[in-house]
Design a protein around this motif. Structure first.
Motif, PDB file in Angstrom:
ATOM      1  N   MET A 192       1.099  -1.205  -0.243  1.00  0.00           N
ATOM      2  CA  MET A 192      -0.146  -0.058   0.104  1.00  0.00           C
ATOM      3  C   MET A 192       0.782   1.021   0.064  1.00  0.00           C
ATOM      4  O   MET A 192       1.909   1.249   0.677  1.00  0.00           O
ATOM      5  CB  MET A 192      -1.008  -0.472   0.915  1.00  0.00           C
ATOM      6  CG  MET A 192      -1.972   0.742   1.045  1.00  0.00           C
ATOM      7  SD  MET A 192      -2.420   1.028   2.614  1.00  0.00           S
ATOM      8  CE  MET A 192      -3.852  -0.308   2.135  1.00  0.00           C
ATOM      9  N   ASN A 193       0.998   1.988  -0.968  1.00  0.00           N
ATOM     10  CA  ASN A 193       1.687   2.983  -1.157  1.00  0.00           C
ATOM     11  C   ASN A 193       1.239   4.303   0.373  1.00  0.00           C
ATOM     12  O   ASN A 193       0.633   4.204   1.363  1.00  0.00           O
ATOM     13  CB  ASN A 193       1.133   4.635  -2.748  1.00  0.00           C
ATOM     14  CG  ASN A 193       0.196   4.625  -2.457  1.00  0.00           C
ATOM     15  OD1 ASN A 193      -0.667   5.348  -0.779  1.00  0.00           O
ATOM     16  ND2 ASN A 193      -0.490   5.555  -2.643  1.00  0.00           N
ATOM     17  N   ALA A 194       2.465   5.187   0.135  1.00  0.00           N
ATOM     18  CA  ALA A 194       2.486   6.166   1.136  1.00  0.00           C
ATOM     19  C   ALA A 194       1.620   6.559   1.856  1.00  0.00           C
ATOM     20  O   ALA A 194       0.855   7.247   2.897  1.00  0.00           O
ATOM     21  CB  ALA A 194       3.910   7.189   1.471  1.00  0.00           C
ATOM     22  N   GLY A 195       1.231   6.957   0.755  1.00  0.00           N
ATOM     23  CA  GLY A 195      -0.540   7.780   0.892  1.00  0.00           C
ATOM     24  C   GLY A 195      -1.515   7.421   1.106  1.00  0.00           C
ATOM     25  O   GLY A 195      -1.819   8.030   2.806  1.00  0.00           O
ATOM     26  N   ASN A 196      -1.597   6.209   1.478  1.00  0.00           N
ATOM     27  CA  ASN A 196      -2.718   5.398   1.750  1.00  0.00           C
ATOM     28  C   ASN A 196      -2.596   4.877   3.197  1.00  0.00           C
ATOM     29  O   ASN A 196      -2.984   4.558   3.753  1.00  0.00           O
ATOM     30  CB  ASN A 196      -2.487   3.878   1.046  1.00  0.00           C
ATOM     31  CG  ASN A 196      -3.451   3.935  -0.037  1.00  0.00           C
ATOM     32  OD1 ASN A 196      -3.814   4.512  -0.818  1.00  0.00           O
ATOM     33  ND2 ASN A 196      -2.864   3.175  -1.252  1.00  0.00           N
ATOM     34  N   GLY A 236      -8.812  10.390  -1.518  1.00  0.00           N
ATOM     35  CA  GLY A 236      -7.806  11.709  -0.903  1.00  0.00           C
ATOM     36  C   GLY A 236      -6.825  12.677  -1.050  1.00  0.00           C
ATOM     37  O   GLY A 236      -6.842  12.110  -2.253  1.00  0.00           O
ATOM     38  N   HIS A 237      -6.719  13.221  -0.591  1.00  0.00           N
ATOM     39  CA  HIS A 237      -5.513  14.665  -1.405  1.00  0.00           C
ATOM     40  C   HIS A 237      -4.774  13.443  -1.271  1.00  0.00           C
ATOM     41  O   HIS A 237      -3.393  14.526  -2.373  1.00  0.00           O
ATOM     42  CB  HIS A 237      -5.456  15.675  -0.022  1.00  0.00           C
ATOM     43  CG  HIS A 237      -3.956  14.494   1.565  1.00  0.00           C
ATOM     44  ND1 HIS A 237      -5.085  13.691   2.532  1.00  0.00           N
ATOM     45  CD2 HIS A 237      -3.335  14.399   1.520  1.00  0.00           C
ATOM     46  CE1 HIS A 237      -4.364  13.531   2.836  1.00  0.00           C
ATOM     47  NE2 HIS A 237      -3.021  13.489   3.099  1.00  0.00           N
ATOM     48  N   TRP A 238      -3.965  12.555  -0.817  1.00  0.00           N
ATOM     49  CA  TRP A 238      -2.185  12.182  -1.594  1.00  0.00           C
ATOM     50  C   TRP A 238      -2.221  11.554  -2.715  1.00  0.00           C
ATOM     51  O   TRP A 238      -1.044  11.122  -2.907  1.00  0.00           O
ATOM     52  CB  TRP A 238      -2.173  10.357  -0.482  1.00  0.00           C
ATOM     53  CG  TRP A 238      -3.381  10.305  -0.380  1.00  0.00           C
ATOM     54  CD1 TRP A 238      -3.505   8.176  -1.100  1.00  0.00           C
ATOM     55  CD2 TRP A 238      -4.570   9.448   0.616  1.00  0.00           C
ATOM     56  NE1 TRP A 238      -5.023   8.373  -0.608  1.00  0.00           N
ATOM     57  CE2 TRP A 238      -5.357   8.652  -0.296  1.00  0.00           C
ATOM     58  CE3 TRP A 238      -5.293  10.377   1.649  1.00  0.00           C
ATOM     59  CZ2 TRP A 238      -6.653   8.215   0.484  1.00  0.00           C
ATOM     60  CZ3 TRP A 238      -6.200   9.920   2.182  1.00  0.00           C
ATOM     61  CH2 TRP A 238      -6.995   8.914   1.763  1.00  0.00           C
ATOM     62  N   MET A 239      -3.672  11.386  -3.910  1.00  0.00           N
ATOM     63  CA  MET A 239      -3.559  11.403  -5.256  1.00  0.00           C
ATOM     64  C   MET A 239      -3.261  12.529  -5.618  1.00  0.00           C
ATOM     65  O   MET A 239      -3.124  13.067  -6.891  1.00  0.00           O
ATOM     66  CB  MET A 239      -4.589  10.268  -5.297  1.00  0.00           C
ATOM     67  CG  MET A 239      -4.720   9.120  -4.824  1.00  0.00           C
ATOM     68  SD  MET A 239      -3.130   8.028  -4.937  1.00  0.00           S
ATOM     69  CE  MET A 239      -3.211   7.699  -6.905  1.00  0.00           C
ATOM     70  N   TYR A 240      -3.215  13.775  -5.173  1.00  0.00           N
ATOM     71  CA  TYR A 240      -3.288  15.300  -5.916  1.00  0.00           C
ATOM     72  C   TYR A 240      -1.892  15.227  -7.060  1.00  0.00           C
ATOM     73  O   TYR A 240      -1.876  15.089  -8.435  1.00  0.00           O
ATOM     74  CB  TYR A 240      -3.533  15.887  -4.677  1.00  0.00           C
ATOM     75  CG  TYR A 240      -3.153  17.157  -5.698  1.00  0.00           C
ATOM     76  CD1 TYR A 240      -3.919  18.181  -6.797  1.00  0.00           C
ATOM     77  CD2 TYR A 240      -1.715  18.357  -5.852  1.00  0.00           C
ATOM     78  CE1 TYR A 240      -2.940  19.332  -8.152  1.00  0.00           C
ATOM     79  CE2 TYR A 240      -1.458  19.157  -6.464  1.00  0.00           C
ATOM     80  CZ  TYR A 240      -2.117  19.611  -7.082  1.00  0.00           C
ATOM     81  OH  TYR A 240      -1.766  20.852  -7.829  1.00  0.00           O
ATOM     82  N   ALA A 256       6.645  17.410   2.055  1.00  0.00           N
ATOM     83  CA  ALA A 256       7.604  15.933   2.271  1.00  0.00           C
ATOM     84  C   ALA A 256       5.928  15.104   1.611  1.00  0.00           C
ATOM     85  O   ALA A 256       6.374  14.007   1.061  1.00  0.00           O
ATOM     86  CB  ALA A 256       7.989  15.498   2.937  1.00  0.00           C
ATOM     87  N   ASN A 257       5.008  15.590   2.112  1.00  0.00           N
ATOM     88  CA  ASN A 257       4.141  14.411   2.182  1.00  0.00           C
ATOM     89  C   ASN A 257       2.936  15.004   1.202  1.00  0.00           C
ATOM     90  O   ASN A 257       1.991  13.964   0.873  1.00  0.00           O
ATOM     91  CB  ASN A 257       4.012  13.045   3.423  1.00  0.00           C
ATOM     92  CG  ASN A 257       3.398  14.260   4.200  1.00  0.00           C
ATOM     93  OD1 ASN A 257       2.908  15.562   4.382  1.00  0.00           O
ATOM     94  ND2 ASN A 257       3.236  14.067   5.868  1.00  0.00           N
ATOM     95  N   GLY A 258       2.611  15.772   1.162  1.00  0.00           N
ATOM     96  CA  GLY A 258       1.812  16.291   0.288  1.00  0.00           C
ATOM     97  C   GLY A 258       0.401  17.001   1.198  1.00  0.00           C
ATOM     98  O   GLY A 258      -0.747  17.120   1.159  1.00  0.00           O
ATOM     99  N   ALA A 259       0.534  16.399   2.737  1.00  0.00           N
ATOM    100  CA  ALA A 259      -1.030  16.257   3.714  1.00  0.00           C
ATOM    101  C   ALA A 259      -1.117  17.648   3.856  1.00  0.00           C
ATOM    102  O   ALA A 259      -0.906  18.750   2.998  1.00  0.00           O
ATOM    103  CB  ALA A 259      -0.631  15.573   4.665  1.00  0.00           C
ATOM    104  N   VAL A 260      -2.668  17.828   4.577  1.00  0.00           N
ATOM    105  CA  VAL A 260      -3.200  19.179   5.118  1.00  0.00           C
ATOM    106  C   VAL A 260      -2.309  20.024   6.076  1.00  0.00           C
ATOM    107  O   VAL A 260      -2.307  18.888   6.812  1.00  0.00           O
ATOM    108  CB  VAL A 260      -4.531  18.815   5.071  1.00  0.00           C
ATOM    109  CG1 VAL A 260      -5.441  19.832   5.376  1.00  0.00           C
ATOM    110  CG2 VAL A 260      -5.325  18.447   3.977  1.00  0.00           C
ATOM    111  N   PRO A 261      -1.513  20.865   5.530  1.00  0.00           N
ATOM    112  CA  PRO A 261      -0.945  21.294   8.103  1.00  0.00           C
ATOM    113  C   PRO A 261      -2.344  21.589   8.458  1.00  0.00           C
ATOM    114  O   PRO A 261      -3.120  21.813   7.850  1.00  0.00           O
ATOM    115  CB  PRO A 261      -0.467  22.720   7.026  1.00  0.00           C
ATOM    116  CG  PRO A 261      -0.729  22.641   5.766  1.00  0.00           C
ATOM    117  CD  PRO A 261      -1.609  21.427   5.074  1.00  0.00           C
TER     118      PRO A 261
END
Length: 448
Positions: free
Chosen positions: A1-5, A283-287, A350-355
């Motif tokens: 499973m990828n990091a975003g998942n 989710g956001h992680w696929m952007y 680094a991870n593209g997530a929501v601050p």
């Protein structure tokens, strides 16, 4: 499973990444009897131990840099960081005696209440500064709060949406939302799928990340918003009956079930990026991947409204103080630095997530007003918490309860069976009964 998942993935005391997520946690600990656990303040100086999950390399580097910078910036507190593989992380905390846990530890949001229940986390109030608490977004604070006390704060948060392919939507004549105030109803979303199907060679127009499995945490994180948007809840006042198994939720899951003929199984993970489908519920992680694949044809849309307003899941990894630390003041000093905008921005870059701080979120190129992911910031700005799920709020926290492992296991099982063709009412009734039976057996998982 990828990091975003991994934003919604958890491990448990079995040592396995769960297909019935978090289920083992409920049986791993002792119980929540006695008084609240309070860490010892200590001198505020000396060496403290910190545990964190080993994520993608860019995340690890950002955290290691934050620790190195903190250690070199002052001489009172020294941090010793230990990274534990993500697949083993939660089970390691679960299997470790509370007296052997570190001064500071990271944890995945929904596991927090179970760790508090089993006296492995202490409140951070009084050790983390008021400035740090005030700058945390309301949604991330909701994830970390029990009974008015804060047990965790995160560097980043998460969110759900529907990514759309503008070219394919326009070709099918589909009108789509421009933002939260312009959300589409569940009926409009279903109509959009039908219109897209008419222009699609195989009739598959939607990606639901089916490859992740629905009887997993993805099932709960990704699709509990349907329950909330229908006016229901996974749990209300410690009971699932009358919250999860309502006629409105039954109707909403029938609609969800009706989408299956339009869904690409997405076994290669590229259904949306390769243009096989026009819509992707994720989710956001696929952007990053989607933006690279589609460029200006990428649009970001809210989930459909089933009557109680559009909703999204939220929550992610957070930081807390070990219940048996002898140096909570030093732990708080480190957390104040770790959660400042410099480190939050480095991590979310680094991870593209929501601050998860208000100021870093406002300055983020991705999430600021006018940014490509503004929708996710708009959603986080309207937090519901985990209980007061009104029509006007959007970002819902998964139930903050030590019994969450049972809640998510039973709901995701029900969702998976509905997707497979089961009667929604029967599946929801069965899940609600199982959840309530477990809560009854465990005295409601009350945390003193």
């Amino acid at each position: 499973m990828n990091a975003g998942n991994r934003r919604y993935r958890h491990a448990a005391c079995t040592g396995l990444a769960l297909t019935l997520p978090l289920a083992a946690l409920a049986a791993c600990g002792g119980g929540g009897s006695g008084t609240d656990t309070a860490a010892e303040a200590g001198s505020g100086t000396g060496t403290i131990s910190v545990w964190a999950h080993q994520g993608q390399q860019s995340e690890d580097s950002a955290l290691q840099s934050a620790v190195k910078s903190f250690n070199s910036s002052q001489s009172k507190v020294k941090v010793e960081l230990k990274l534990i593989p993500a697949d083993d992380y939660t089970k390691t905390i679960t299997a470790t005696d509370a007296t052997k846990l570190p001064d500071v530890m990271e944890f995945d949001g929904p596991t927090m209440a179970n760790f508090v229940y089993n006296k492995k986390l202490a409140p951070i109030d009084g050790y983390v500064s008021a400035k740090t608490l005030d700058n945390a977004t309301g949604a991330i604070k909701a994830q970390g709060e029990i009974g008015g006390k804060h047990y965790g704060l995160g560097m980043y948060d998460s969110g759900l949406g529907i990514y759309g392919n503008r070219k394919l939507l326009d070709a099918a004549g589909v009108k789509y939302p421009k933002g939260l105030s312009d959300d589409w109803t569940a009926a409009q979303f279903t109509s959009a799928l039908k219109a897209l199907k008419a222009k699609d060679s195989d009739g598959k127009t939607l990606d639901l990340q089916e490859g992740n499995g629905f009887a997993t945490e993805w099932g709960t994180y990704g699709f509990a918003p349907i329950v909330w948007s229908a006016g229901g809840s996974l749990l209300k006042d410690g009971k699932a009956e009358g919250a999860l198994d309502t006629p409105a939720v039954d109707s909403a899951l029938k609609t969800f079930q009706s989408w299956k003929p339009y869904v690409d199984p997405n076994t290669d993970g590229n259904a949306f990026a390769k243009g096989r489908v026009a819509l992707s519920w994720v989710g956001h992680w696929m952007y990053p991947a989607y933006s690279q694949a589609l460029g200006d044809d990428l649009v970001v849309l809210p989930l459909p409204d089933f009557g109680n307003g559009p909703k999204t899941g939220q929550g992610s990894w957070a930081w807390g103080i070990g219940a048996n630390t002898k140096n909570a003041k030093a732990a708080g000093t480190f957390l104040d630095t770790l959660l400042n905008d410099t480190n939050v921005t480095a991590m979310t870059t680094a991870n593209g997530a929501v601050p998860a701080t208000k100021t870093a979120l406002a300055k983020s190129d991705l999430y600021k007003q006018g940014g490509p992911l503004q929708l996710f910031a708009d959603q986080i700005a309207k937090p519901c918490g985990d209980s007061d799920i009104t029509k006007s709020c959007v970002a819902v926290t998964r139930p903050v309860t030590a019994g969450y492992p049972t809640v998510t296991a039973k709901f995701s099982e029900a969702l998976n069976s509905v997707y497979g063709g089961a009667d929604p009412k029967s599946a929801l009734d069965k899940a609600a009964r199982a959840i309530d039976r477990d809560y009854s057996d465990n005295a409601g998982y009350k945390i003193p």
